[in-house]
Design an enzyme around this catalytic site. Sequence first.
Site, PDB file in Angstrom:
ATOM      1  N   GLU A  57      43.638  54.668 -80.260  1.00 53.17           N
ATOM      2  CA  GLU A  57      41.906  54.387 -80.451  1.00 53.17           C
ATOM      3  C   GLU A  57      41.316  55.440 -81.326  1.00 53.17           C
ATOM      4  O   GLU A  57      39.733  55.237 -81.511  1.00 53.17           O
ATOM      5  CB  GLU A  57      42.216  54.061 -79.173  1.00 53.17           C
ATOM      6  CG  GLU A  57      42.951  53.468 -78.145  1.00 53.17           C
ATOM      7  CD  GLU A  57      44.336  53.886 -78.078  1.00 53.17           C
ATOM      8  OE1 GLU A  57      45.019  53.398 -76.907  1.00 53.17           O
ATOM      9  OE2 GLU A  57      44.881  54.234 -78.380  1.00 53.17           O
ATOM     10  N   ALA A 159      77.614  43.948 -92.708  1.00 49.89           N
ATOM     11  CA  ALA A 159      77.400  43.231 -93.914  1.00 49.89           C
ATOM     12  C   ALA A 159      78.795  42.543 -94.173  1.00 49.89           C
ATOM     13  O   ALA A 159      80.896  43.599 -93.833  1.00 49.89           O
ATOM     14  CB  ALA A 159      76.931  44.451 -94.909  1.00 49.89           C
ATOM     15  N   ARG A 189      67.506  51.217 -91.440  1.00 49.68           N
ATOM     16  CA  ARG A 189      68.057  52.575 -90.942  1.00 49.68           C
ATOM     17  C   ARG A 189      66.957  53.337 -90.200  1.00 49.68           C
ATOM     18  O   ARG A 189      67.344  54.173 -89.464  1.00 49.68           O
ATOM     19  CB  ARG A 189      68.881  53.669 -91.727  1.00 49.68           C
ATOM     20  CG  ARG A 189      70.316  52.872 -92.292  1.00 49.68           C
ATOM     21  CD  ARG A 189      70.479  53.333 -93.472  1.00 49.68           C
ATOM     22  NE  ARG A 189      72.011  52.978 -93.214  1.00 49.68           N
ATOM     23  CZ  ARG A 189      73.170  53.339 -94.577  1.00 49.68           C
ATOM     24  NH1 ARG A 189      72.825  53.574 -96.120  1.00 49.68           N
ATOM     25  NH2 ARG A 189      74.336  52.711 -94.594  1.00 49.68           N
ATOM     26  N   THR A 201      85.339  54.873 -90.934  1.00 49.49           N
ATOM     27  CA  THR A 201      84.185  53.871 -91.967  1.00 49.49           C
ATOM     28  C   THR A 201      84.047  55.234 -93.228  1.00 49.49           C
ATOM     29  O   THR A 201      83.718  55.078 -93.853  1.00 49.49           O
ATOM     30  CB  THR A 201      83.014  53.403 -91.908  1.00 49.49           C
ATOM     31  OG1 THR A 201      83.217  52.258 -90.509  1.00 49.49           O
ATOM     32  CG2 THR A 201      81.902  53.650 -92.479  1.00 49.49           C
ATOM     33  N   HIS A 306      82.531  48.966 -83.291  1.00 47.82           N
ATOM     34  CA  HIS A 306      81.845  47.509 -82.939  1.00 47.82           C
ATOM     35  C   HIS A 306      82.652  47.259 -81.825  1.00 47.82           C
ATOM     36  O   HIS A 306      81.966  46.756 -80.691  1.00 47.82           O
ATOM     37  CB  HIS A 306      82.299  46.772 -83.565  1.00 47.82           C
ATOM     38  CG  HIS A 306      81.370  46.806 -85.208  1.00 47.82           C
ATOM     39  ND1 HIS A 306      81.276  46.270 -86.338  1.00 47.82           N
ATOM     40  CD2 HIS A 306      80.349  47.833 -85.947  1.00 47.82           C
ATOM     41  CE1 HIS A 306      80.482  47.021 -87.449  1.00 47.82           C
ATOM     42  NE2 HIS A 306      80.208  47.687 -87.329  1.00 47.82           N
TER      43      HIS A 306
END
EC number: 3.5.4.26
Length: 376
Positions: A57, A159, A189, A201, A306
């Site tokens: 604002e 993916a 990300r 991973t 996961h």
Amino acid sequence: MEDFSEQQLFFMRRAIEIGEKGRITAPPNPWVGCVVVQENRIIGEGFHAYAGGPHAEELAIQNASMPISGSDVYVSLEPCSHFGSCPPCANLLIKHKVSRVFVALVDPDPKVAGQGIAMLRQAGIQVYVGIGESEAQASLQPYLYQRTHNFPWTILKSAASVDGQVADSQGKSQWITCPEARHDVGKLRAESQAILVGSRTVLSDDPWLTARQPQGMLYPKQPLRVVLDSRGSVPPTSKVFDKTSPTLYVTTERCPENYIKVLDSLDVPVLLTESTPSGVDLHKVYEYLAQKKILQVLVEGGTTLHTSLLKERFVNSLVLYSGPMILGDQKRPLVGVLGNLLESASPLTLKSSQILGNSLKVVWEISPQVFEPIRN
């Protein structure tokens, strides 16, 4: 419910659109946009760019091409009513004698929670609430969830090949998707304040887990990389421990003391939790992230992480990228055994699908009654 004109909806959608310019840099504050309108013409715009900086604002008023007395103001979130790093925006609008204020959403933050709207109405300003509500909710979803639940909104991103494999026979998962999809991941990300990754991973891919723009440059604000490793198996030379982005290492009493000393020498903070059957105590991890006012967590694997997060009901949304390849049965699924029968599986809602180059992005949301975390 008010009936708003198409022109009024246009102005609010513009406020939401420019608010998105602060999506990456504003957190833990909301990314709010504001439009000042006089005689059906926009005379000023502003958005909140960073915590501690001027609110939307204030900037819209500063950028106005003429005095705003008697103008209409469109703002994507209720004007604040308290003194923080900036004075109350409600007072600012009252001071400038605006005629009407259109608000997409009431701010669920307890410091505001309708008080800004009440202040404006007490000053004789007409306030209309709910215009563009669904669009504003979609834009501000992580902020709204965190302020309502005091808990981060969690996105599980993965993916996979067309046949659903997240890695090849050697465990490698990089480059399954096309460059356009990877650029989209970089933006996802950057929009997150923390990235969760499991030790497997890191060992398989040695990822940077940085947020990069399509040109390869880093985004101006980088997420916290949270490495979950219960035994100290991730080499201290891994890329996630470089100085490009901040990193939090989460482990248990199983981790060798010498390993923790090495990380200490690298200025990598360590969070110790109790051991659980799945590794670290995820509840302690999320308590830490909640204390840091993390709005959005992005989970980047692997399968074990996961599965644990889904079982514990931490996941709110799934963002799945399908790459243009078939890997065959590599026993590398997105998720491990959940124990679900067909009739008891978590219901999902399809939010969007998008073609990115030669890849497909699909966004699913887990039903609210399912994703409320199981509290210890």
